[in-house]
Design a protein around this motif. Sequence first.
Motif, PDB file in Angstrom:
ATOM      1  N   MET A 114      80.236  -4.703  -3.075  1.00  0.00           N
ATOM      2  CA  MET A 114      79.616  -3.502  -2.519  1.00  0.00           C
ATOM      3  C   MET A 114      79.581  -3.571  -0.994  1.00  0.00           C
ATOM      4  O   MET A 114      79.852  -2.582  -0.298  1.00  0.00           O
ATOM      5  CB  MET A 114      78.198  -3.338  -3.074  1.00  0.00           C
ATOM      6  CG  MET A 114      78.144  -3.007  -4.559  1.00  0.00           C
ATOM      7  SD  MET A 114      76.438  -2.844  -5.144  1.00  0.00           S
ATOM      8  CE  MET A 114      76.706  -2.442  -6.878  1.00  0.00           C
ATOM      9  N   GLN A 115      79.266  -4.749  -0.481  1.00  0.00           N
ATOM     10  CA  GLN A 115      79.244  -4.927   0.969  1.00  0.00           C
ATOM     11  C   GLN A 115      80.642  -4.798   1.553  1.00  0.00           C
ATOM     12  O   GLN A 115      80.831  -4.214   2.619  1.00  0.00           O
ATOM     13  CB  GLN A 115      78.649  -6.305   1.306  1.00  0.00           C
ATOM     14  CG  GLN A 115      77.175  -6.432   0.957  1.00  0.00           C
ATOM     15  CD  GLN A 115      76.658  -7.853   1.080  1.00  0.00           C
ATOM     16  OE1 GLN A 115      77.403  -8.816   0.865  1.00  0.00           O
ATOM     17  NE2 GLN A 115      75.381  -8.002   1.430  1.00  0.00           N
ATOM     18  N   ARG A 116      81.621  -5.313   0.833  1.00  0.00           N
ATOM     19  CA  ARG A 116      83.002  -5.270   1.307  1.00  0.00           C
ATOM     20  C   ARG A 116      83.532  -3.838   1.401  1.00  0.00           C
ATOM     21  O   ARG A 116      84.320  -3.506   2.271  1.00  0.00           O
ATOM     22  CB  ARG A 116      83.873  -6.100   0.362  1.00  0.00           C
ATOM     23  CG  ARG A 116      85.356  -6.139   0.726  1.00  0.00           C
ATOM     24  CD  ARG A 116      86.141  -5.374  -0.363  1.00  0.00           C
ATOM     25  NE  ARG A 116      87.561  -5.390  -0.105  1.00  0.00           N
ATOM     26  CZ  ARG A 116      88.195  -4.525   0.666  1.00  0.00           C
ATOM     27  NH1 ARG A 116      87.509  -3.601   1.310  1.00  0.00           N
ATOM     28  NH2 ARG A 116      89.487  -4.570   0.840  1.00  0.00           N
ATOM     29  N   TYR A 117      83.094  -2.956   0.472  1.00  0.00           N
ATOM     30  CA  TYR A 117      83.592  -1.575   0.454  1.00  0.00           C
ATOM     31  C   TYR A 117      82.686  -0.592   1.182  1.00  0.00           C
ATOM     32  O   TYR A 117      82.981   0.603   1.217  1.00  0.00           O
ATOM     33  CB  TYR A 117      83.787  -1.111  -0.992  1.00  0.00           C
ATOM     34  CG  TYR A 117      85.015  -1.693  -1.649  1.00  0.00           C
ATOM     35  CD1 TYR A 117      86.287  -1.256  -1.297  1.00  0.00           C
ATOM     36  CD2 TYR A 117      84.908  -2.685  -2.606  1.00  0.00           C
ATOM     37  CE1 TYR A 117      87.415  -1.797  -1.886  1.00  0.00           C
ATOM     38  CE2 TYR A 117      86.030  -3.242  -3.212  1.00  0.00           C
ATOM     39  CZ  TYR A 117      87.280  -2.788  -2.839  1.00  0.00           C
ATOM     40  OH  TYR A 117      88.392  -3.331  -3.426  1.00  0.00           O
ATOM     41  N   ALA A 118      81.591  -1.053   1.765  1.00  0.00           N
ATOM     42  CA  ALA A 118      80.693  -0.152   2.485  1.00  0.00           C
ATOM     43  C   ALA A 118      81.458   0.531   3.611  1.00  0.00           C
ATOM     44  O   ALA A 118      82.081  -0.122   4.454  1.00  0.00           O
ATOM     45  CB  ALA A 118      79.500  -0.919   3.037  1.00  0.00           C
TER      46      ALA A 118
END
Length: 288
Positions: free
Chosen positions: A19-23
């Motif tokens: 989720m952090q990577r695709y924010a």
Amino acid sequence: MNDNLKASARTLSEALPFMQRYAGAIVVVKLGGHVLGNEAALTNFARDIVLLRQVGVNPVVVHGGAPMINAMLDRLSISSRVIDGIRVTDEHTIQIVEMVLSGSVNKQIVSAIGRQGGKAVGLSGKDARLIICRQTDTSLGFVGTPEVVDSSILCALFDDNIIPVIAPIGLGEDGETYNVNGDTAAGAVAAALKADRLLLLTDVVGVRDANGELLSDLTTAEIATLTSSGVILGGMIPKTETALNAIDHGVRAVAILDGRVPNAVLLELFTEEGAGTLIRSDCERERK
């Protein structure tokens, strides 16, 4: 705490790095007609798209609708031919195609996203000259190939936390309306946006090898080899061609996956294993 709750907590914890990577990333999702005819599947898909938006991803939905077009043509007793997977679209057929895709199908998806708490706006490529096309081949009639996609329109919607839902209808420089293959339209939109991911949801698990086993991670060079050797054939060829073209024009990676699987989009983006076949350049795989 019971085992189901523990498993759910563990799944959410494992998803956090993804989720952090695709924010802030842009993810274009091509939705095929196999989901549109199933209310439960469409609801599940809409929930996944809303969740993407809520965790900071900018999703764009590009949809097809061939089964719905076929049903309407049959109802009106209008014959239609398909050549190499492309519908020959005369002046009568293009009116039906636009009515079905830009009308009932597009609004069905927008409504489904709204019911899950998302904000979506339905568009066709004709709206605000979003997708400008050239005629693909005179023998195919009003079938278009995208030449220009105005990404500024979509970026403006992102700024307002709105999810664009795009029907693959294009506009010619001469003002004509063109029918655009859904995968092709999704690839053109993803390329214009330099999307992080293009997800092609279909009715197969992904690309298979000569023994029928799923190939979960492929480079563009490996796709070319599999195609030339005859392993990739039939309806998978236009999907892999869309993937190669999108990557060549700046899309970071493309995934071909089975849209009938519940939460396929989330499984592909937020788990280590993914859900289908991921295609990327050799240098992108090395970066991993």
